[in-house]
Design an enzyme around this catalytic site. Structure first.
Site, short mmCIF file in Angstrom:
data_model
loop_
_atom_site.label_atom_id
_atom_site.label_comp_id
_atom_site.label_asym_id
_atom_site.label_seq_id
_atom_site.Cartn_x
_atom_site.Cartn_y
_atom_site.Cartn_z
N LYS A 241 -9.22 5.22 6.06
CA LYS A 241 -7.91 4.86 5.40
C LYS A 241 -8.06 3.88 4.69
O LYS A 241 -8.68 2.85 4.84
CB LYS A 241 -6.91 4.41 6.86
CG LYS A 241 -6.34 5.39 7.54
CD LYS A 241 -5.35 4.87 8.45
CE LYS A 241 -4.61 6.13 9.51
NZ LYS A 241 -3.71 5.53 10.57
N THR B 199 1.94 9.86 4.47
CA THR B 199 0.71 10.67 3.68
C THR B 199 -0.45 10.61 4.45
O THR B 199 -1.27 11.60 4.15
CB THR B 199 0.53 10.48 2.34
OG1 THR B 199 0.66 9.03 2.25
CG2 THR B 199 1.88 11.48 1.55
N LYS C 28 -11.20 -0.80 -1.66
CA LYS C 28 -10.70 -1.64 -0.38
C LYS C 28 -11.76 -1.50 0.48
O LYS C 28 -12.60 -0.41 0.80
CB LYS C 28 -9.52 -1.40 0.23
CG LYS C 28 -8.37 -1.49 -0.67
CD LYS C 28 -6.89 -0.96 -0.10
CE LYS C 28 -5.81 -0.63 -0.91
NZ LYS C 28 -4.63 -0.25 -0.52
N ASP D 14 1.01 -1.11 0.13
CA ASP D 14 0.14 0.16 0.01
C ASP D 14 0.74 1.14 0.07
O ASP D 14 2.29 1.10 0.35
CB ASP D 14 -0.71 -0.10 1.41
CG ASP D 14 -1.59 1.06 1.42
OD1 ASP D 14 -2.37 1.62 0.34
OD2 ASP D 14 -1.72 1.68 2.46
N LEU D 15 0.40 2.49 -0.19
CA LEU D 15 1.32 3.60 -0.55
C LEU D 15 0.97 4.54 0.91
O LEU D 15 1.93 4.71 1.65
CB LEU D 15 0.75 4.38 -1.64
CG LEU D 15 1.65 5.83 -1.94
CD1 LEU D 15 3.15 5.62 -2.06
CD2 LEU D 15 0.83 6.51 -2.80
N ASP D 16 -0.21 5.16 1.09
CA ASP D 16 -0.18 5.94 2.08
C ASP D 16 -0.20 5.43 3.39
O ASP D 16 -1.18 4.55 3.76
CB ASP D 16 -1.73 6.63 1.72
CG ASP D 16 -1.72 7.57 0.70
OD1 ASP D 16 -0.77 8.34 0.21
OD2 ASP D 16 -2.63 7.45 -0.18
N SER E 282 -2.35 0.36 -4.09
CA SER E 282 -2.90 1.51 -3.52
C SER E 282 -4.31 2.19 -4.21
O SER E 282 -4.42 2.04 -5.25
CB SER E 282 -1.90 2.72 -3.56
OG SER E 282 -2.34 4.04 -3.20
N ALA E 283 -5.12 2.77 -3.47
CA ALA E 283 -6.48 3.32 -3.65
C ALA E 283 -6.30 4.53 -4.30
O ALA E 283 -7.24 5.27 -4.65
CB ALA E 283 -7.37 3.54 -2.38
N GLU F 57 0.04 -3.22 4.67
CA GLU F 57 -0.77 -2.30 4.82
C GLU F 57 -1.12 -1.54 6.25
O GLU F 57 -0.90 -2.40 7.14
CB GLU F 57 -2.38 -3.06 4.57
CG GLU F 57 -2.94 -2.96 3.44
CD GLU F 57 -3.61 -1.78 2.96
OE1 GLU F 57 -3.75 -0.82 3.84
OE2 GLU F 57 -4.02 -1.48 1.83
N ASP F 58 -1.60 -0.56 6.11
CA ASP F 58 -1.74 0.12 7.34
C ASP F 58 -3.37 0.30 7.77
O ASP F 58 -3.52 0.98 8.82
CB ASP F 58 -1.12 1.67 7.48
CG ASP F 58 -1.89 2.73 6.61
OD1 ASP F 58 -2.12 2.09 5.46
OD2 ASP F 58 -1.89 3.97 6.99
C1 BG6 Z 1 -5.58 5.68 0.32
C2 BG6 Z 1 -5.69 6.54 1.47
O1 BG6 Z 1 -4.27 5.27 0.01
O2 BG6 Z 1 -6.02 6.68 -0.93
C3 BG6 Z 1 -7.03 7.37 1.64
O3 BG6 Z 1 -5.42 5.75 2.73
C4 BG6 Z 1 -7.21 8.01 0.48
O4 BG6 Z 1 -7.01 8.03 2.89
C5 BG6 Z 1 -7.29 7.15 -0.84
O5 BG6 Z 1 -8.64 8.63 0.48
C6 BG6 Z 1 -7.48 7.96 -2.00
O6 BG6 Z 1 -6.44 8.78 -2.36
P1 BG6 Z 1 -6.36 9.88 -3.49
O7 BG6 Z 1 -5.13 10.40 -3.31
O8 BG6 Z 1 -6.97 9.51 -4.66
O9 BG6 Z 1 -7.55 10.66 -3.05
MG MG Z 2 -2.65 3.28 3.50
#
Ligand code: BG6
Ligand code: MG
Length: 218
Positions: free
Chosen positions: A45, A17, A145, A9-11, A114-115, A169-170
């Site tokens: 999240k 972030t 997710k 996962d990224l964030d 990542s989402a 994943e967090d």
């Molecule tokens: C996820 C984050 O990785 O991405 C969420 O945990 C975030 O908080 C989602 O809403 C969507 O991200 P973005 O950058 O497309 O708004």
């Molecule tokens: Mg995350």
């Protein structure tokens, strides 16, 4: 040589972030008269931008027009991007470069899962884009997710079976997505939040190369 698919996962896993998403949502919610708690933020999240705003409106008992919905989404992302602009590679989370280097040295396939729709520019900014064999992000999926879609697509890109993939994943939603995909889930964060994960670590500094090697050899 044994190979496993390693999906990150990224964030909140690769970069710090999650705090910027929280701040931007909090400011946006406040601007329409909604307060939300730390516990509610945990539920945002890993969740897509659209789903996050839907949840915030639900918590605040608010119904709004489609136009306003679209403009609030834009506003949130604008503020989020203003935080990202100032970000440097110091915001890569501890020992992430170390684990990526180890996996690359062991010739293990690596994907992002990542989402976020902002994933590529963020990875570029922190000089990590080239470390990934595949990038699967919010632009590639139709289901958020805890649906496993993002991780299943990542497994396909890596040419790995889901049961041979390991997900870092967090978020609760992300751990659930990995479990539903029949992958090994590794929670990065608080034990009481991520208790559904197969393994839990506070951060990557707690993960030894020998643990990664065991996963590869499984
Ligand atoms: C996820 C984050 O990785 O991405 C969420 O945990 C975030 O908080 C989602 O809403 C969507 O991200 P973005 O950058 O497309 O708004
Ligand atoms: Mg995350």
């Amino acid at each position: 040589m044994n190979k496993k698919g390693f999906i990150f996962d990224l964030d909140g896993v690769i970069v710090d972030t999650a705090k910027y998403h929280f701040l931007a949502w909090q400011n946006l919610a406040k601007s329409i008269g909604i307060d939300f708690t730390h516990e509610q933020n945990e539920q945002l999240k890993g969740v897509s931008r659209v789903k996050s705003l839907e949840k915030i409106l639900e918590w605040g008992n608010k119904t709004i027009s489609e136009e306003l919905f679209a403009s609030l989404m834009g506003k949130k992302n604008e503020e989020y991007l203003s935080f990202i602009e100032k970000m440097t590679d110091e915001e890569v989370l501890p020992d992430v470069p170390k684990i990526l280097a180890y996996l690359i040295a062991q010739k293990q396939p690596i994907s992002l899962g990542s989402a976020s729709k902002n994933a590529r520019p963020i990875l570029e900014k922190v000089n990590l884009l080239s470390k990934f064999d595949a990038i699967v992000d919010g632009n590639d999926v139709s289901k958020a997710k805890p649906d496993p879609e993002v991780f299943l697509i990542a497994a396909q890109h890596l040419n790995m079976k889901p049961e041979d993939c390991i997900v870092f994943e967090d978020s609760v939603a992300g751990v659930q997505a990995a479990n539903t995909a029949n992958m090994i889930s590794i929670g990065i964060g608080e034990r009481n939040v991520l208790h559904e994960a197969d393994y839990i670590f506070s951060d990557f500094t707690e993960i030894e190369n020998s643990f990664i090697q065991e996963l590869i050899n499984r």
